[in-house]
Design a protein around this motif. Structure first.
Motif, PDB file in Angstrom:
ATOM      1  N   SER A  93       0.837  -1.198   0.000  1.00 57.56           N
ATOM      2  CA  SER A  93       0.000   0.000   0.000  1.00 57.56           C
ATOM      3  C   SER A  93       0.874   1.251   0.000  1.00 57.56           C
ATOM      4  O   SER A  93       2.054   1.214   0.378  1.00 57.56           O
ATOM      5  N   ASP A  94       0.286   2.356  -0.429  1.00 63.30           N
ATOM      6  CA  ASP A  94       1.037   3.612  -0.494  1.00 63.30           C
ATOM      7  C   ASP A  94       1.517   4.041   0.892  1.00 63.30           C
ATOM      8  O   ASP A  94       2.653   4.497   1.053  1.00 63.30           O
ATOM      9  N   GLU A  95       0.651   3.907   1.887  1.00 63.65           N
ATOM     10  CA  GLU A  95       1.042   4.298   3.244  1.00 63.65           C
ATOM     11  C   GLU A  95       2.171   3.414   3.752  1.00 63.65           C
ATOM     12  O   GLU A  95       3.117   3.890   4.376  1.00 63.65           O
ATOM     13  N   ALA A  96       2.096   2.127   3.468  1.00 61.58           N
ATOM     14  CA  ALA A  96       3.154   1.206   3.904  1.00 61.58           C
ATOM     15  C   ALA A  96       4.472   1.536   3.209  1.00 61.58           C
ATOM     16  O   ALA A  96       5.534   1.476   3.830  1.00 61.58           O
ATOM     17  N   LYS A  97       4.422   1.876   1.935  1.00 60.59           N
ATOM     18  CA  LYS A  97       5.645   2.247   1.217  1.00 60.59           C
ATOM     19  C   LYS A  97       6.263   3.504   1.811  1.00 60.59           C
ATOM     20  O   LYS A  97       7.487   3.635   1.892  1.00 60.59           O
ATOM     21  N   LEU A  98       5.426   4.448   2.244  1.00 62.77           N
ATOM     22  CA  LEU A  98       5.919   5.675   2.869  1.00 62.77           C
ATOM     23  C   LEU A  98       6.580   5.368   4.214  1.00 62.77           C
ATOM     24  O   LEU A  98       7.602   5.970   4.556  1.00 62.77           O
ATOM     25  N   LEU A  99       6.005   4.441   4.954  1.00 58.66           N
ATOM     26  CA  LEU A  99       6.494   4.131   6.299  1.00 58.66           C
ATOM     27  C   LEU A  99       7.561   3.033   6.310  1.00 58.66           C
ATOM     28  O   LEU A  99       8.154   2.763   7.351  1.00 58.66           O
ATOM     29  N   ALA A 100       7.819   2.398   5.174  1.00 63.60           N
ATOM     30  CA  ALA A 100       8.787   1.294   5.115  1.00 63.60           C
ATOM     31  C   ALA A 100      10.188   1.695   5.588  1.00 63.60           C
ATOM     32  O   ALA A 100      10.812   0.926   6.337  1.00 63.60           O
ATOM     33  N   PRO A 101      10.731   2.865   5.210  1.00 62.15           N
ATOM     34  CA  PRO A 101      12.071   3.204   5.716  1.00 62.15           C
ATOM     35  C   PRO A 101      12.121   3.314   7.245  1.00 62.15           C
ATOM     36  O   PRO A 101      13.077   2.847   7.871  1.00 62.15           O
ATOM     37  N   LEU A 102      11.086   3.896   7.834  1.00 58.90           N
ATOM     38  CA  LEU A 102      11.038   3.971   9.297  1.00 58.90           C
ATOM     39  C   LEU A 102      10.948   2.570   9.891  1.00 58.90           C
ATOM     40  O   LEU A 102      11.636   2.257  10.870  1.00 58.90           O
ATOM     41  N   ALA A 103      10.143   1.716   9.282  1.00 56.29           N
ATOM     42  CA  ALA A 103      10.013   0.338   9.769  1.00 56.29           C
ATOM     43  C   ALA A 103      11.349  -0.397   9.677  1.00 56.29           C
ATOM     44  O   ALA A 103      11.706  -1.159  10.585  1.00 56.29           O
ATOM     45  N   GLN A 104      12.105  -0.158   8.610  1.00 58.40           N
ATOM     46  CA  GLN A 104      13.415  -0.811   8.459  1.00 58.40           C
ATOM     47  C   GLN A 104      14.389  -0.333   9.526  1.00 58.40           C
ATOM     48  O   GLN A 104      15.139  -1.131  10.097  1.00 58.40           O
ATOM     49  N   VAL A 105      14.394   0.964   9.799  1.00 62.92           N
ATOM     50  CA  VAL A 105      15.296   1.511  10.826  1.00 62.92           C
ATOM     51  C   VAL A 105      14.937   0.930  12.191  1.00 62.92           C
ATOM     52  O   VAL A 105      15.816   0.481  12.942  1.00 62.92           O
ATOM     53  N   LEU A 106      13.653   0.937  12.520  1.00 63.52           N
ATOM     54  CA  LEU A 106      13.233   0.397  13.812  1.00 63.52           C
ATOM     55  C   LEU A 106      13.536  -1.091  13.920  1.00 63.52           C
ATOM     56  O   LEU A 106      14.008  -1.571  14.957  1.00 63.52           O
TER      57      LEU A 106
END
Length: 180
Positions: free
Chosen positions: A112-125
């Motif tokens: 999803s678009d929202e998940a793609k936007l938040l993916a870098p933060l998710a990777q860092v965490l």
């Protein structure tokens, strides 16, 4: 014959001579390269998530339980999933970091678009939580080694006390062959 100069005439002649002097050579201007400016437009959801992470660190255990109950009622949107992962990592009961990483992995793999936007933060965490898990494993291993060393120390102290008791009992007995 001597000519007397007055002070104003003297100052004027000095200025006139100074004006005739060769001008100082001009130095070319020094060019300083500045790094290119990167303008990051922060998404409000990212900003909110970063603020939420900061607020979790300040919460008391009862506030963390209340936040956990609120998130349990929330939908499974990507930003709420990241909030759940942040909360799990903050609680730090056994297995919480692994559960938090599982939640974050779902965000990095979502389309999803929202998940793609938040993916870098998710990777860092997720990377930070992996580091914390490794640190916890090292701490647990060191604690096990410390417990084993304490156990061996206690055994050696028991043996030492037993030897001291034997030594005391030997010194109380009369020597063999001594007159009675």
């Amino acid at each position: 014959m001597m000519i007397k100069f007055s002070a104003p005439l003297w100052a004027a002649s000095v200025l006139l001579l100074a004006g005739c002097a060769a001008p100082a050579p001009k130095q070319p201007p020094v060019l300083v390269q500045t790094p290119p400016r990167i303008v990051v437009v922060a998404d409000p959801k990212l900003t909110e998530l970063l603020a939420y992470q900061a607020s979790l660190r300040l919460m008391t255990p009862s506030e963390l339980v209340k936040a956990q109950l609120e998130l349990a009622r929330a939908d499974h949107a990507p930003h709420n999933t990241i909030r759940r992962a942040m909360l799990q990592a903050t609680l730090r009961t056994p297995g919480d970091l692994a559960r938090a990483q599982t939640l974050l992995d779902a965000i990095t793999q979502a389309s999803s678009d929202e998940a793609k936007l938040l993916a870098p933060l998710a990777q860092v965490l997720s990377g930070q939580y992996a580091d914390l898990r490794r640190q916890d494993e090292v701490v647990e291993k060191l604690n096990g080694q410390l417990r084993e060393a304490q156990r061996r120390n206690d055994q050696l102290n028991e043996k030492l006390e037993a030897l001291k008791n034997i030594e005391r009992s030997l010194s109380v007995r009369p020597a063999a062959g001594a007159p009675k």
